[in-house]
Design a protein around this motif. Structure first.
Motif: not given
Length: 246
Positions: A86-94
């Motif tokens: 996904k494009a959002d930065r939170e996806s790095m830790t999701r």
């Protein structure tokens, strides 16, 4: 002599001008993503720079089955890139969103990122092998060979031997070729204290093009196989965004 009042006015006016010559923050880095096998191809992933400010947008990318002149441009604040679904930065830790992550070696500003199968128990969908594809590191007419097998491998081009230890990468420059511009190729793996022939073929002399060659173990037989990707001529340094992927 310029009066103090006039000088102050000039400085104030000039400080208000936009600095058009100032480069964007970070290091310009050109990336091409390549899939080792069709199951690792992905039409849409997003590259994230963990060292960038929180508001920094991700860069839409794709892991392709072949190489051409298209590339993605990144302005990297650090050396690490995290690829997510996904494009959002939170996806790095999701959970479940990590595609791969890689740390580029210092000085690498143009690279092929080869997606290979992940390590056992990895949360990522693939691992990344970094190939510096600058003209100096990967010259025209050369082969970039990486041995991903657990065995020592010998490649014979015409009558010249090239040996590869496990996990070793070797650049073959100016490979020997016949008068008809063909190259006789044989590969051997050192197994059970003897050299066993794995493959034999006739190649075309590369000219100014380049080749990415991967030696890897076949899961079913345990033999070493070779997978080759043809590449285009190296790009000119600081080539503008005309060839950049959208």
């Amino acid at each position: 002599m310029i009066s103090k009042h006039l000088l102050a006015a000039v400085l104030l006016w000039s400080s208000a001008l936009p600095v058009f010559s100032q480069a964007p923050p970070g290091t310009r880095t050109e990336i091409r993503l390549l899939a080792f096998s069709p199951d690792l191809e992905m039409d849409e992933i997003f590259a994230q720079d963990p060292a960038a400010p929180p508001a920094t947008a991700s860069v839409k990318s794709a892991i392709k089955g072949g190489l051409n002149h298209e590339f993605n441009v990144f302005q990297l604040m650090g050396r690490k890139i995290v690829f997510t679904k996904k494009a959002d930065r939170e996806s790095m830790t999701r959970e479940g969103e990590l595609v791969a992550e890689v740390t580029l070696p210092e000085g690498v500003k143009s690279a092929i990122l080869l997606a290979i199968p992940p390590s056992k128990d990895s949360k990522a969908l693939c691992r990344i092998l970094v190939i510096n594809d600058s003209k100096r590191a990967f010259p025209p007419g050369s082969y970039h060979v990486t041995n991903l097998s657990p065995l020592k491998v010998r490649m014979i081009l015409e009558d010249k031997n090239y040996d590869f230890n496990p996990s070793q990468t070797v650049l073959i420059e100016k490979p020997p070729f016949r008068p008809d511009h063909s190259i006789g190729m044989r590969t051997f793996a050192f197994k059970d204290n003897t050299w066993l022939q794995m493959a034999a073929s006739i190649w075309s002399e590369p000219g100014l093009r380049r080749g990415v060659l991967i030696l890897y173990p076949d899961v079913a037989s345990g033999n070493v196989q070779l997978r080759a990707f043809d590449d285009v001529l190296p790009r000119a340094e600081k080539e503008d965004a005309a060839a950049a992927a959208p």
